[in-house]
Enzyme design. Structure first.
Site, PDB file in Angstrom:
ATOM      1  N   ARG A 135      73.924  -8.088  27.915  1.00 45.69           N
ATOM      2  CA  ARG A 135      74.450  -8.871  29.022  1.00 45.69           C
ATOM      3  C   ARG A 135      75.406  -9.898  28.429  1.00 45.69           C
ATOM      4  O   ARG A 135      75.172 -10.418  27.337  1.00 45.69           O
ATOM      5  CB  ARG A 135      73.327  -9.575  29.799  1.00 45.69           C
ATOM      6  N   HIS A 187      82.011  -2.759  31.321  1.00 49.66           N
ATOM      7  CA  HIS A 187      80.587  -2.655  31.668  1.00 49.66           C
ATOM      8  C   HIS A 187      80.244  -1.242  32.170  1.00 49.66           C
ATOM      9  O   HIS A 187      79.770  -1.050  33.286  1.00 49.66           O
ATOM     10  CB  HIS A 187      80.197  -3.694  32.721  1.00 49.66           C
TER      11      HIS A 187
END
Length: 319
Positions: free
Chosen positions: A232, A279
């Site tokens: 993350r 991502h």
């Protein structure tokens, strides 16, 4: 409250395609579509016991969950579940999709390392200009790799690194030994960073890991070291990483960042020693069949009053 006394009877899916792919649902479980933009399709929101969150942009719909006053269970389609507990409260059980994304994310982690070390990103830019530029690049073989995170995806990355003949050091929350050898504690990161060529970050985002890879850890890395983040964005101090990369001292290959998307005028976009993917770690052809199989197993467990897999918060039912 026992599981049988609080069985999940009605669960919603973010779109009809997923509902149909998972079906037929087990006896005793009713499925419906709730895209969170409007009321559930053909269902009173008060009747919703369980919710499957959307895979993409799940954070944007968490506020809508407050409308489901009798919600007991939330199933994420992601490995990370950050923000869900804050949105639904302690009484609601939460399960992740751990395992679904492991192979794909591990593939990307190794791919980013190889692309950066071997200069594939540079070769692509040169190709657009018709430029043939031969230079000696670093090999993954014999590199000192620091793997920060030893969960399911971390284990898959470690397995894929073995054939590349790296010197692998693993870091977990606390120091310990397991079947694969020694795991160092997170409190050793600064010391370990000093002897690292490639740092791969794959630890979950929690209060303890937010900013874990901070300016001190990054400063301890040798000149030319590569930072790879497939966890993350907020696990790594964005400002500190940007400063090190833009200065040319460190390289990065990142699939995640804080914030996302990275602003168009952010200096990392133009840094020659930065490789950025948007991502996409778990979003591959492997995702759909694996999430469908997981959801089928979860619903079967719920229909029998059993605890589902990947329960990261038990809520009232399994607490």
């Amino acid at each position: 409250m026992s599981p049988s006394a609080a069985a999940i009877k009605t669960i919603t899916f973010p779109d009809r395609d997923l509902l149909e792919a998972v079906g037929p649902l087990p006896a005793g479980i009713r499925g419906a579509v709730w895209d969170f933009a409007a009321a559930p399709d053909g269902l009173d929101v008060a009747d919703v016991d369980g919710v499957v969150l959307p895979y993409l942009n799940a954070g944007a719909v968490l506020g809508a969950l407050s409308r489901a006053g009798n919600l007991k269970f939330v199933q994420a389609q992601t490995t990370g579940v950050d923000g869900i507990r804050e949105a639904v409260g302690d009484g609601v059980a939460i399960a992740s999709a751990a395992g679904v994304h492991a192979a794909s994310t591990a593939e990307l982690a190794v791919g980013l390392v190889l692309a950066s070390l071997r200069g594939i990103d540079t070769a692509v830019r040169d190709q657009l200009e018709g430029r043939w530029r031969h230079e000696r690049r670093a090999s993954l073989a014999d590199r000192r790799v620091l793997l920060v995170g030893v969960g399911g995806i971390g284990a898959e990355i470690a397995k894929r690194l073995l054939p590349f003949e790296v010197e692998l050091t693993r870091v977990g929350t606390q120091a310990r030994d397991d079947d694969e050898g020694h795991v160092h504690g997170a409190d050793e990161l600064v010391q370990l960073a000093g002897a690292t060529d490639v740092m791969i970050v794959i630890t979950p985002l929690t209060d303890a890991t937010r900013g874990l890879i901070n300016a001190e850890v990054l400063a301890a890395l040798p000149d030319g070291a590569l930072v790879v983040n497939v966890a993350r964005g907020a696990v790594v101090d964005s400002d500190a990483l940007t400063a090190e990369v833009v200065s040319g001292r460190l390289k990065c290959a990142i699939d995640v960042f804080d914030p996302e998307p990275i602003p168009a005028d952010h200096p990392l976009w133009k840094a020659e020693n930065a490789l950025i993917t948007p991502h996409v770690g778990g979003d591959t052809s492997a995702f759909e069949p694996r999430i469908v199989r997981l959801l089928q197993r979860q619903l079967e467990a719920l229909s029998n009053g059993n605890e589902p897999q990947n329960l990261v918060h038990p809520g009232r039912i399994w607490g």
